[in-house]
Design an enzyme around this catalytic site. Structure first.
Site, PDB file in Angstrom:
ATOM      1  N   TYR A  30     -19.932 -32.982  23.406  1.00  0.00           N
ATOM      2  CA  TYR A  30     -19.685 -33.251  21.986  1.00  0.00           C
ATOM      3  C   TYR A  30     -18.783 -34.453  21.789  1.00  0.00           C
ATOM      4  O   TYR A  30     -18.221 -34.979  22.751  1.00  0.00           O
ATOM      5  CB  TYR A  30     -19.090 -32.010  21.301  1.00  0.00           C
ATOM      6  CG  TYR A  30     -17.624 -31.776  21.590  1.00  0.00           C
ATOM      7  CD1 TYR A  30     -17.197 -31.311  22.824  1.00  0.00           C
ATOM      8  CD2 TYR A  30     -16.652 -32.033  20.619  1.00  0.00           C
ATOM      9  CE1 TYR A  30     -15.849 -31.094  23.084  1.00  0.00           C
ATOM     10  CE2 TYR A  30     -15.306 -31.817  20.863  1.00  0.00           C
ATOM     11  CZ  TYR A  30     -14.905 -31.348  22.103  1.00  0.00           C
ATOM     12  OH  TYR A  30     -13.572 -31.143  22.356  1.00  0.00           O
ATOM     13  N   LYS A 144     -16.616 -34.454  28.091  1.00  0.00           N
ATOM     14  CA  LYS A 144     -16.268 -33.803  26.827  1.00  0.00           C
ATOM     15  C   LYS A 144     -17.260 -32.673  26.570  1.00  0.00           C
ATOM     16  O   LYS A 144     -18.181 -32.785  25.764  1.00  0.00           O
ATOM     17  CB  LYS A 144     -16.213 -34.823  25.679  1.00  0.00           C
ATOM     18  CG  LYS A 144     -15.363 -34.332  24.503  1.00  0.00           C
ATOM     19  CD  LYS A 144     -14.974 -35.469  23.598  1.00  0.00           C
ATOM     20  CE  LYS A 144     -14.394 -35.014  22.277  1.00  0.00           C
ATOM     21  NZ  LYS A 144     -13.141 -34.274  22.339  1.00  0.00           N
ATOM     22  N   GLU A 176      -2.722 -33.297  30.577  1.00  0.00           N
ATOM     23  CA  GLU A 176      -2.841 -33.645  29.157  1.00  0.00           C
ATOM     24  C   GLU A 176      -2.396 -32.426  28.370  1.00  0.00           C
ATOM     25  O   GLU A 176      -1.619 -31.624  28.888  1.00  0.00           O
ATOM     26  CB  GLU A 176      -4.296 -34.074  28.842  1.00  0.00           C
ATOM     27  CG  GLU A 176      -5.336 -33.048  29.222  1.00  0.00           C
ATOM     28  CD  GLU A 176      -6.770 -33.495  28.942  1.00  0.00           C
ATOM     29  OE1 GLU A 176      -6.992 -34.445  28.175  1.00  0.00           O
ATOM     30  OE2 GLU A 176      -7.690 -32.846  29.477  1.00  0.00           O
ATOM     31  N   LEU A 200      -9.301 -35.829  29.785  1.00  0.00           N
ATOM     32  CA  LEU A 200     -10.299 -36.497  28.958  1.00  0.00           C
ATOM     33  C   LEU A 200      -9.736 -37.867  28.578  1.00  0.00           C
ATOM     34  O   LEU A 200      -8.594 -37.966  28.112  1.00  0.00           O
ATOM     35  CB  LEU A 200     -10.582 -35.691  27.690  1.00  0.00           C
ATOM     36  CG  LEU A 200     -11.661 -36.356  26.839  1.00  0.00           C
ATOM     37  CD1 LEU A 200     -13.037 -36.093  27.424  1.00  0.00           C
ATOM     38  CD2 LEU A 200     -11.598 -35.915  25.397  1.00  0.00           C
TER      39      LEU A 200
HETATM   40  C1  LIG Z   1      -8.639 -32.036  26.082  1.00  0.00           C
HETATM   41  C2  LIG Z   1      -8.541 -33.245  25.209  1.00  0.00           C
HETATM   42  N1  LIG Z   1      -7.859 -34.315  25.647  1.00  0.00           N
HETATM   43  C3  LIG Z   1      -7.728 -35.426  24.889  1.00  0.00           C
HETATM   44  C4  LIG Z   1      -8.271 -35.507  23.614  1.00  0.00           C
HETATM   45  C5  LIG Z   1      -8.079 -36.756  22.793  1.00  0.00           C
HETATM   46  O1  LIG Z   1      -9.259 -37.491  22.667  1.00  0.00           O
HETATM   47  P1  LIG Z   1      -9.518 -38.467  21.426  1.00  0.00           P
HETATM   48  O2  LIG Z   1      -8.321 -39.359  21.340  1.00  0.00           O
HETATM   49  O3  LIG Z   1     -10.743 -39.200  21.797  1.00  0.00           O
HETATM   50  O4  LIG Z   1      -9.667 -37.600  20.217  1.00  0.00           O
HETATM   51  C6  LIG Z   1      -9.000 -34.424  23.121  1.00  0.00           C
HETATM   52  C7  LIG Z   1      -9.623 -34.509  21.799  1.00  0.00           C
HETATM   53  O5  LIG Z   1     -10.239 -33.620  21.311  1.00  0.00           O
HETATM   54  C8  LIG Z   1      -9.139 -33.262  23.934  1.00  0.00           C
HETATM   55  O6  LIG Z   1      -9.836 -32.197  23.489  1.00  0.00           O
END
Ligand SMILES: Cc1ncc(COP(=O)(O)O)c(C=O)c1O
Length: 290
Positions: A30, A144, A176, A200
């Site tokens: 997603y 993702k 994270e 991610l």
């Molecule tokens: C586990 C995880 N890490 C990092 C992020 C941050 O990603 P982004 O900056 O692309 O929203 C998300 C965003 O949903 C996430 O679910």
């Protein structure tokens, strides 16, 4: 109005068969794209990450980049509100339950757009709290994936503690947070873990790095020990919905002086200014050209 398999329809009419592999196995990927004043923010980067997730999951990408863009713009136009969070997911499709990939199946594509809720100004000025936990998710956090039970269980720990996020450590190192990336500041230098299979690669994480570089703020990607996080002057979490948000208490212990720090305040301002520029220009822009 939502999008399902090539059609725009009311959400009540959007139905997916129970044998969809997204429902049965969480077998899909997603994206979530923030949209400000009807302008999608970093759409190409989100689409590139979707393409990568699909590739790593070995799910056929059912649309070209141009088709994705066109569907997303149509969905944005169909909503009565300006600031949106466009969610879209692709699953491997509908097939008799069997772990191995089915043959000849069309991926399922679903997209919806909801009002975008960023942390209100007052909350940003106060900052939020976080708890920590062991990162017990799988080792492909770079995909993702819609299989989010690991993240859901970890996020619930902070929800039950009335905290904004759960910050994760694996083998004594920062990875994270349950739904965001993490940055720390120590003696004026910004640090974050490098991209790897353990996190991610956030689109917001890249924006923060570009803004820091353009503003000559020292930033280093390196492996960060748990003790460094606990003794940091500042902790931030970043995501498309949280933008950049200050964590002022971790596991009940004050971070720095317990207030959003000076480097955060500078980055928050840079981020808001960059957003304004993107909105005014009506299209995606590189930081250096902004
Ligand atoms: C586990 C995880 N890490 C990092 C992020 C941050 O990603 P982004 O900056 O692309 O929203 C998300 C965003 O949903 C996430 O679910």
């Amino acid at each position: 109005m939502v999008f399902l398999n090539g059609r725009f329809l009311p959400i009540e009419e959007a139905k997916v068969p129970v044998l969809d592999r997204g429902f049965i196995f969480g077998d899909g990927v997603y994206e979530l794209v923030p949209v400000y004043s009807r302008v999608p923010f970093r759409l190409d980067e989100h689409l590139a990450r979707l393409e990568r997730s699909l590739g790593e999951a070995k799910i056929r990408n059912p649309h070209s980049r141009a088709q994705w863009r066109s569907h997303i713009h149509r969905l944005i136009d169909a909503q009565p509100f300006d600031d949106q969070g466009v969610y879209f997911q692709v699953t491997r499709g509908v097939a008799k339950r069997d772990h191995a990939f089915p043959g000849g199946v069309e991926p399922t594509v679903f997209m919806m757009s909801n009002p975008l809720v960023n942390p209100p100004q007052a909350q940003v000025e106060r900052g939020g709290s976080a708890v920590s936990a062991q990162d017990n998710r799988w080792l492909r956090c770079d995909i993702k994936s819609i299989s989010l039970i690991g993240n859901v269980l970890l996020r619930q720990l902070s929800a039950e503690a009335d905290a904004a996020e759960t910050i994760l450590f694996r083998d004594g190192k920062l990875t994270e947070a349950s739904a965001s990336n993490v940055f720390i500041v120590k003696r004026g230098v910004i640090f974050s873990p490098p991209k790897s299979n353990l996190i991610l690669a956030g689109i917001t994480y890249d924006v923060i790095a570009e803004l820091a570089r353009a503003d000559n703020l020292p930033l280093e990607f390196k492996s960060i020990g748990e003790d460094e996080v606990r003794s940091a002057d500042e902790i931030w979490v970043t995501s498309s919905s949280k933008e950049v948000f200050p964590i002022v208490s971790l596991d009940g212990k004050q971070v720095g002086d317990g207030k959003p720090g000076p480097v955060f305040r500078r980055m928050y301002r840079l981020y808001q200014e960059f957003k304004q520029k993107v909105m005014r220009s009506g299209k995606r822009e590189a930081v250096s050209a902004a």
